[in-house]
Design a protein around this motif. Structure first.
Motif, PDB file in Angstrom:
ATOM      1  N   ALA A 192      22.185  16.262  33.495  1.00  0.00           N
ATOM      2  CA  ALA A 192      21.749  17.484  34.171  1.00  0.00           C
ATOM      3  C   ALA A 192      21.338  18.567  33.179  1.00  0.00           C
ATOM      4  CB  ALA A 192      22.863  18.013  35.075  1.00  0.00           C
ATOM      5  N   GLY A 193      21.703  18.383  31.921  1.00  0.00           N
ATOM      6  CA  GLY A 193      21.476  19.415  30.916  1.00  0.00           C
ATOM      7  C   GLY A 193      22.721  20.281  30.764  1.00  0.00           C
ATOM      8  N   ASP A 194      22.867  20.824  29.558  1.00  0.00           N
ATOM      9  CA  ASP A 194      24.088  21.565  29.220  1.00  0.00           C
ATOM     10  C   ASP A 194      23.932  23.040  29.568  1.00  0.00           C
ATOM     11  OD1 ASP A 194      26.349  22.640  28.153  1.00  0.00           O
ATOM     12  OD2 ASP A 194      25.851  22.170  26.067  1.00  0.00           O
ATOM     13  N   ALA A 195      23.995  23.364  30.862  1.00  0.00           N
ATOM     14  CA  ALA A 195      23.811  24.753  31.287  1.00  0.00           C
ATOM     15  C   ALA A 195      24.977  25.640  30.850  1.00  0.00           C
ATOM     16  CB  ALA A 195      23.644  24.828  32.801  1.00  0.00           C
ATOM     17  N   LEU A 196      26.188  25.093  30.827  1.00  0.00           N
ATOM     18  CA  LEU A 196      27.348  25.956  30.558  1.00  0.00           C
ATOM     19  C   LEU A 196      27.308  26.566  29.162  1.00  0.00           C
ATOM     20  CD1 LEU A 196      30.503  24.404  32.294  1.00  0.00           C
ATOM     21  CD2 LEU A 196      28.912  26.139  33.116  1.00  0.00           C
ATOM     22  N   SER A 197      26.927  25.786  28.157  1.00  0.00           N
ATOM     23  CA  SER A 197      26.910  26.371  26.809  1.00  0.00           C
ATOM     24  C   SER A 197      25.551  26.958  26.474  1.00  0.00           C
ATOM     25  CB  SER A 197      27.288  25.324  25.757  1.00  0.00           C
ATOM     26  OG  SER A 197      26.172  24.520  25.460  1.00  0.00           O
ATOM     27  N   GLY A 198      24.528  26.620  27.249  1.00  0.00           N
ATOM     28  CA  GLY A 198      23.196  27.133  26.949  1.00  0.00           C
ATOM     29  C   GLY A 198      22.590  26.528  25.697  1.00  0.00           C
ATOM     30  N   SER A 199      23.115  25.386  25.263  1.00  0.00           N
ATOM     31  CA  SER A 199      22.671  24.792  23.993  1.00  0.00           C
ATOM     32  C   SER A 199      21.247  24.244  24.077  1.00  0.00           C
ATOM     33  CB  SER A 199      23.616  23.665  23.589  1.00  0.00           C
ATOM     34  OG  SER A 199      23.513  22.605  24.528  1.00  0.00           O
ATOM     35  N   TYR A 200      20.689  24.162  25.297  1.00  0.00           N
ATOM     36  CA  TYR A 200      19.334  23.635  25.463  1.00  0.00           C
ATOM     37  C   TYR A 200      18.294  24.552  24.842  1.00  0.00           C
ATOM     38  CZ  TYR A 200      19.729  27.098  29.089  1.00  0.00           C
ATOM     39  OH  TYR A 200      19.964  28.272  29.730  1.00  0.00           O
ATOM     40  N   HIS A 201      18.670  25.794  24.569  1.00  0.00           N
ATOM     41  CA  HIS A 201      17.728  26.757  24.025  1.00  0.00           C
ATOM     42  C   HIS A 201      18.486  27.821  23.219  1.00  0.00           C
ATOM     43  CE1 HIS A 201      14.235  29.048  23.417  1.00  0.00           C
ATOM     44  NE2 HIS A 201      13.579  28.703  24.518  1.00  0.00           N
ATOM     45  N   ASN A 240      27.841  36.014  32.070  1.00  0.00           N
ATOM     46  CA  ASN A 240      27.539  36.626  30.774  1.00  0.00           C
ATOM     47  C   ASN A 240      26.577  37.785  31.041  1.00  0.00           C
ATOM     48  OD1 ASN A 240      26.807  37.139  28.121  1.00  0.00           O
ATOM     49  ND2 ASN A 240      26.571  35.009  27.558  1.00  0.00           N
ATOM     50  N   ARG A 241      25.270  37.620  30.724  1.00  0.00           N
ATOM     51  CA  ARG A 241      24.284  38.633  31.158  1.00  0.00           C
ATOM     52  C   ARG A 241      22.969  37.967  31.522  1.00  0.00           C
ATOM     53  NH1 ARG A 241      23.131  42.763  26.428  1.00  0.00           N
ATOM     54  NH2 ARG A 241      21.260  43.103  27.634  1.00  0.00           N
ATOM     55  N   CYS A 242      22.827  37.170  32.557  1.00  0.00           N
ATOM     56  CA  CYS A 242      23.953  36.874  33.442  1.00  0.00           C
ATOM     57  C   CYS A 242      24.356  35.379  33.379  1.00  0.00           C
ATOM     58  CB  CYS A 242      23.602  37.224  34.887  1.00  0.00           C
ATOM     59  SG  CYS A 242      23.577  39.014  35.201  1.00  0.00           S
ATOM     60  N   HIS A 243      23.386  34.443  33.488  1.00  0.00           N
ATOM     61  CA  HIS A 243      23.819  33.046  33.612  1.00  0.00           C
ATOM     62  C   HIS A 243      22.688  32.054  33.339  1.00  0.00           C
ATOM     63  CE1 HIS A 243      21.592  32.185  37.311  1.00  0.00           C
ATOM     64  NE2 HIS A 243      21.920  33.406  37.719  1.00  0.00           N
ATOM     65  N   SER A 244      23.098  30.807  33.088  1.00  0.00           N
ATOM     66  CA  SER A 244      22.163  29.685  33.197  1.00  0.00           C
ATOM     67  C   SER A 244      22.750  28.639  34.136  1.00  0.00           C
ATOM     68  CB  SER A 244      21.854  29.084  31.824  1.00  0.00           C
ATOM     69  OG  SER A 244      23.035  28.701  31.176  1.00  0.00           O
ATOM     70  N   ALA A 245      23.900  28.973  34.711  1.00  0.00           N
ATOM     71  CA  ALA A 245      24.514  28.183  35.791  1.00  0.00           C
ATOM     72  C   ALA A 245      25.174  29.178  36.734  1.00  0.00           C
ATOM     73  CB  ALA A 245      25.561  27.217  35.237  1.00  0.00           C
ATOM     74  N   ASN A 246      24.878  29.047  38.010  1.00  0.00           N
ATOM     75  CA  ASN A 246      25.403  30.001  39.004  1.00  0.00           C
ATOM     76  C   ASN A 246      25.787  29.213  40.266  1.00  0.00           C
ATOM     77  OD1 ASN A 246      25.975  32.700  39.873  1.00  0.00           O
ATOM     78  ND2 ASN A 246      24.089  32.684  41.105  1.00  0.00           N
ATOM     79  N   LEU A 247      26.757  28.324  40.104  1.00  0.00           N
ATOM     80  CA  LEU A 247      27.037  27.347  41.163  1.00  0.00           C
ATOM     81  C   LEU A 247      27.751  27.945  42.377  1.00  0.00           C
ATOM     82  CD1 LEU A 247      27.903  24.216  38.988  1.00  0.00           C
ATOM     83  CD2 LEU A 247      25.694  24.946  39.931  1.00  0.00           C
ATOM     84  N   ASN A 248      28.199  29.200  42.260  1.00  0.00           N
ATOM     85  CA  ASN A 248      28.762  29.889  43.421  1.00  0.00           C
ATOM     86  C   ASN A 248      27.764  30.887  44.018  1.00  0.00           C
ATOM     87  OD1 ASN A 248      31.160  28.504  43.246  1.00  0.00           O
ATOM     88  ND2 ASN A 248      32.193  30.082  42.034  1.00  0.00           N
ATOM     89  N   GLY A 249      26.486  30.695  43.701  1.00  0.00           N
ATOM     90  CA  GLY A 249      25.449  31.630  44.159  1.00  0.00           C
ATOM     91  C   GLY A 249      25.117  31.484  45.637  1.00  0.00           C
ATOM     92  N   TRP A 266      21.210  25.639  38.343  1.00  0.00           N
ATOM     93  CA  TRP A 266      21.567  24.898  37.118  1.00  0.00           C
ATOM     94  C   TRP A 266      20.293  24.877  36.284  1.00  0.00           C
ATOM     95  CZ3 TRP A 266      26.339  23.521  35.500  1.00  0.00           C
ATOM     96  CH2 TRP A 266      26.434  22.689  34.389  1.00  0.00           C
ATOM     97  N   TYR A 267      20.167  25.870  35.413  1.00  0.00           N
ATOM     98  CA  TYR A 267      18.883  26.149  34.772  1.00  0.00           C
ATOM     99  C   TYR A 267      18.200  24.942  34.104  1.00  0.00           C
ATOM    100  CZ  TYR A 267      15.353  27.734  31.615  1.00  0.00           C
ATOM    101  OH  TYR A 267      14.178  27.850  30.944  1.00  0.00           O
ATOM    102  N   PRO A 268      18.897  24.153  33.261  1.00  0.00           N
ATOM    103  CA  PRO A 268      18.180  23.087  32.536  1.00  0.00           C
ATOM    104  C   PRO A 268      17.579  22.014  33.449  1.00  0.00           C
ATOM    105  CG  PRO A 268      20.403  23.403  31.680  1.00  0.00           C
ATOM    106  CD  PRO A 268      20.318  24.204  32.932  1.00  0.00           C
ATOM    107  N   TRP A 269      18.037  21.925  34.682  1.00  0.00           N
ATOM    108  CA  TRP A 269      17.473  20.911  35.588  1.00  0.00           C
ATOM    109  C   TRP A 269      16.318  21.500  36.403  1.00  0.00           C
ATOM    110  CZ3 TRP A 269      20.068  18.360  40.496  1.00  0.00           C
ATOM    111  CH2 TRP A 269      19.242  17.282  40.909  1.00  0.00           C
ATOM    112  N   HIS A 270      16.554  22.568  37.172  1.00  0.00           N
ATOM    113  CA  HIS A 270      15.537  23.066  38.096  1.00  0.00           C
ATOM    114  C   HIS A 270      15.118  24.517  37.845  1.00  0.00           C
ATOM    115  CE1 HIS A 270      14.523  19.932  40.936  1.00  0.00           C
ATOM    116  NE2 HIS A 270      15.781  19.623  41.138  1.00  0.00           N
ATOM    117  N   GLY A 271      15.625  25.107  36.774  1.00  0.00           N
ATOM    118  CA  GLY A 271      15.260  26.486  36.479  1.00  0.00           C
ATOM    119  C   GLY A 271      16.016  27.491  37.336  1.00  0.00           C
ATOM    120  N   TRP A 272      15.633  28.761  37.179  1.00  0.00           N
ATOM    121  CA  TRP A 272      16.358  29.835  37.857  1.00  0.00           C
ATOM    122  C   TRP A 272      15.945  30.006  39.319  1.00  0.00           C
ATOM    123  CZ3 TRP A 272      15.393  31.288  32.510  1.00  0.00           C
ATOM    124  CH2 TRP A 272      16.562  31.416  31.761  1.00  0.00           C
TER     125      TRP A 272
END
Ligand SMILES: [Ca+2]
Length: 293
Positions: A192-201, A240-249, A266-272
């Motif tokens: 799914a991509g590593d949204a939690l650490s943001g290591s994709y970018h 954070n300010r604010c997210h790349s994962a917002n699963l309670n949105g 889940w940003y790395p999969w489908h974007g914001w």
């Protein structure tokens, strides 16, 4: 006369043929209806089963992994008592994917609001009865659970096109309320991509990473943004300010446009700007070895 009689017979045969045809048609339709009803009942039975509550008597289990190891391999609701909990708590145990998963978050249809106050997130909320109910198990429970052992986090995601992705994080821990339920996690694996650490970018990591993030809700702002991410993004989370994962949105259902990226993201999969269909967040001890079945 004979001839007329013969014509009458022919007409009668023709009439009976038509009648037979229409009876056959009706029978086929009835059989289809019966089949549909039977399928429907089977579906109901299946979903009822997954929404079952299993009473394990006075036995005390610290998580779903212990229940699974003890031989209960059906997914459903159970009572557990993590070591630090004062009382037993009701949890959903997912006995698929190797079994033994304690589920602490589920999104499936948008039937529950996740835009809630600190106290709701602290004690937990939602539908803890239905097979596919939406809920949050509670940050205190999450802290108690992840303090008693070394847990692996698994996040299952599904979009509205029927695709599935997952993300697994080693050593998942949630701190106590005094420390704002601060989040810690280790090495990522998955598709799914590593949204939690943001290591994709690397350039977004400083503002999008959720590592060491403190929990925020609409009434409690612990983020690193000059306004309130939880208010803008409509859910409690380690923002954070604010997210790349917002699963309670907010449950937008697929592609959406809004003032902020407040969907189930889940940003790395489908974007914001795509809100996912279903999410499941669950934990299991790192030491867990699935039974060979
Ligand atoms: Ca803020």
């Amino acid at each position: 006369l004979m001839c007329l009689y013969f014509i009458c017979m022919l007409n009668e045969i023709q009439r009976l043929r038509v009648e037979l045809k229409s009876l056959e048609l009706r029978q086929t339709k009835q059989q289809q209806l019966i089949q549909r009803l039977m399928n429907h009942n089977q579906m109901d039975e299946h979903s009822l089963k997954a929404g079952s509550f299993y009473d394990m008597g006075d036995n005390q289990y610290m998580d779903c992994a212990q229940i699974f190891k003890n031989g209960s391999t059906l997914s459903g609701f159970y009572m557990i008592k993590p070591l630090l909990n004062l009382t037993r708590i009701r949890v959903y145990c997912d006995m698929t994917e190797g079994g033994g998963w304690t589920v602490f978050q589920r999104r499936s249809d948008g039937s529950q609001s996740f835009d809630r106050d600190w106290n709701d997130y602290k004690i937990g909320f939602g539908d803890m009865k239905s097979a596919n109910g939406e809920f949050w198990l509670g940050n205190d429970n999450l802290h108690y659970l992840t303090s008693q052992d070394d847990y692996t986090l698994r996040i299952n995601l599904e979009d509205f096109e029927g695709s599935h992705r997952f993300a697994v994080y080693k050593t998942f821990k949630v701190d106590n309320e005094q420390n704002h339920y601060q989040l810690q996690f280790g090495v990522y694996t998955g598709n799914a991509g590593d949204a939690l650490s943001g290591s994709y970018h690397p350039e977004v990591q400083w503002w999008a990473s959720h590592q060491a993030g403190k929990f925020s809700t609409r009434d409690r702002d612990n983020d690193r943004y000059d306004r309130s991410c939880a208010q803008e993004d409509k859910g409690g989370w380690w923002l954070n300010r604010c997210h790349s994962a917002n699963l309670n949105g907010f449950y937008h259902r697929g592609p959406y446009s809004a003032v902020t990226d407040d969907g189930i993201v889940w940003y790395p999969w489908h974007g914001w700007w795509y809100s996912l269909k279903s999410v499941q967040m669950k934990i299991r001890p790192a030491s867990f070895e699935p039974n060979d079945v």
